[in-house]
Design an enzyme around this catalytic site. Structure first.
Site, short mmCIF file in Angstrom:
data_model
loop_
_atom_site.label_atom_id
_atom_site.label_comp_id
_atom_site.label_asym_id
_atom_site.label_seq_id
_atom_site.Cartn_x
_atom_site.Cartn_y
_atom_site.Cartn_z
N SER A 44 -9.69 -1.66 7.19
CA SER A 44 -9.10 -1.41 5.88
C SER A 44 -8.29 -2.57 5.31
O SER A 44 -7.89 -2.52 4.14
CB SER A 44 -8.25 -0.14 5.91
OG SER A 44 -9.07 1.00 5.90
N LYS B 28 0.86 -1.20 0.00
CA LYS B 28 0.00 0.00 0.00
C LYS B 28 0.90 1.24 0.00
O LYS B 28 1.91 1.26 0.71
CB LYS B 28 -0.86 -0.06 1.26
CG LYS B 28 -1.95 0.97 1.41
CD LYS B 28 -2.77 0.67 2.68
CE LYS B 28 -3.96 1.58 2.84
NZ LYS B 28 -4.78 1.23 4.03
N SER C 48 -9.57 0.66 2.96
CA SER C 48 -8.76 1.54 2.13
C SER C 48 -7.61 0.83 1.45
O SER C 48 -6.97 1.40 0.55
CB SER C 48 -8.21 2.70 2.95
OG SER C 48 -7.31 2.23 3.96
#
Lengths: 67, 377
Positions: free
Chosen positions: B178, B78, B154
């Protein structure tokens, strides 16, 4: 009895207290987002907690393996 | 790498010399080049670095040394993890102007030390404040199972990259779901570790008192081998636990024997769609689980987490919210601005509730080892 809370009145005043500009085009979204927080906060604030429940950090000594 | 090949099998074949790390990583880069256009999981591909590191893995093996338990495994992170040479953008436009990171985040370094090879950085909701990875700056990440649907967020890029078989291992982060939400929506495995179990040094945080980094993979075994490589104290993260390593991979062969397992009732039976609740019931039935437990005031725990998150996230970005709010993603901007307005009494009460809830769950977990719930409603 307290008057009903109005996020539309509150948001600009609270923003001014921290010198946070709220652009007019964002105001509706900010009020809506704050209304969500207010809705979930209400039952949380009504939940009575014992006085011995404190938010202070807890010191936990490690096992010495950290370098 | 075949679609269902485990990380253990992949790394074992590289360690034995049955295939090279270089060709394994080249193949991953080719899959990303061919497949990411549709999914939009990646925001950067570290091709040159990956090929150099893969060649070094092969050289290590050729010299008779062990290249590690994840030898030749391609992975991506990420884009809130520091990657040396890249600005840590955390899904934002604002942070593109930051200086490039001078070294990798701690968890990236740990995977690299285990022989894994970084191939890129992954899309996310801006500053991790979202559940869909519909990022205005970098485009939406699409669900590989149906490109018309969201991947969740996310850490949507991290879940979609695994689901699309672009790379078998990724790292995401989880504040209030997330990792769990995109893993569920993309049909892959994700692990949100206990707060403080893995180092967050070199990660752009969102809500520091809740954030945790963790892996995505294609099986529990893949998560276990990755988690074992990621564990360990780190003095650079003040909340990282100083506990000794607890290897999980050897535990998997023990199966369910001795584990006390229950299904969460109450809140978790009333807030989900019938399909999600039914999926948990089918798993429980297959495992012969009939016990139910109730997590006390679970709905209020969600409320407390929302308040803590909104306040910590807003305070972290307050200078930019004051000076350049227009550069935030319109999808996150209103939430950040609203978080900055939260009364202090709400925050303090939420943190005190958190302490109470922690005490209640600690007591509950003295009676049960595993509590099953839907990961997404």
């Amino acid at each position: 009895m307290a008057e009903a809370f109005d996020p539309a009145e509150y948001a600009p005043i609270a923003a001014a207290a921290i010198a946070l500009p709220l652009p007019p085009e964002d105001l509706g979204g900010v009020i809506a987002a704050f209304a969500v927080l207010a809705r979930v906060a209400a039952p949380l604030m009504a939940f009575a907690l014992p006085e011995d429940i404190v938010a202070a950090a807890v010191f936990t000594p490690d096992d010495g393996s950290a370098s | 790498m075949s679609a269902g090949e485990s990380l253990c099998a992949l790394s074992a074949s590289v360690r034995k010399g049955e295939r090279s790390a270089f060709e394994t990583v080249e193949a991953a880069l080719a899959r990303i080049a061919a497949g990411d256009g549709a999914v939009n999981a990646f925001t950067a591909v570290t091709r040159e670095r990956a090929l150099v590191e893969a060649a070094a893995i092969d050289a290590t093996r050729a010299a008779g040394r062990d290249p590690g338990p994840l030898a030749g495994v391609p992975f991506a992170v990420k884009n809130l993890y520091d990657v040396a040479g890249l600005p840590t953008i955390a899904g934002s436009h604002i942070d593109r102007s930051r200086a490039p990171a001078v070294r990798d985040a701690a968890l990236v370094r740990r995977l690299s030390a285990a022989g894994a090879v970084l191939v890129g950085a992954l899309n996310m909701d801006e500053y991790a404040y979202g559940f869909s990875t519909e990022n205005t700056h970098y485009g939406p990440t699409r669900n590989p199972h149906d490109l018309a649907r969201v991947a969740g967020g996310s850490s949507g890029g991290a879940a979609a990259a695994v689901a699309a078989s672009l790379t078998p291992l990724t790292l995401g982060s989880d504040t209030n779901g997330s990792i769990r939400v995109p893993a569920a929506l993309c049909g892959v495995f994700g692990l949100r570790p206990t707060y403080g179990r893995l180092s967050r040094a070199g990660m752009r945080l969102f809500s520091a008192s809740l954030d945790a980094g963790g892996p995505f993979g294609r099986s529990a075994e893949d998560l276990a081998i990755a988690y074992d490589a990621l564990q360990g104290p780190d003095h650079e993260d003040p909340v990282c636990a100083g506990r000794a390593l607890e290897p999980t991979l050897p535990e998997l062969s023990k199966g369910l024997e001795g584990l006390r397992i229950a299904v969460a009732g109450g809140y978790f039976q009333s807030q989900g769609a019938p399909e999600a609740i039914g999926a948990v019931e089918r798993v429980a039935s297959a495992l012969g689980i009939s016990r139910r437990v109730e997590l006390p005031a679970a709905g209020l725990a969600r409320a407390a987490a929302m308040i803590v998150t909104s306040v910590e996230g807003a305070e972290l970005h307050l200078p930019d919210l004051i000076a350049r709010a227009g550069e935030f993603d319109p999808k996150t901007r209103a939430r950040f601005l609203a978080g900055a307005l939260t009364p202090g009494a709400w925050v303090s009460h939420a943190q005190r509730f958190r302490r109470w809830y922690c005490r209640e769950l600690t007591a509950l977990f003295r009676t049960v080892d595993v509590i099953m719930t839907p990961a997404a409603p």
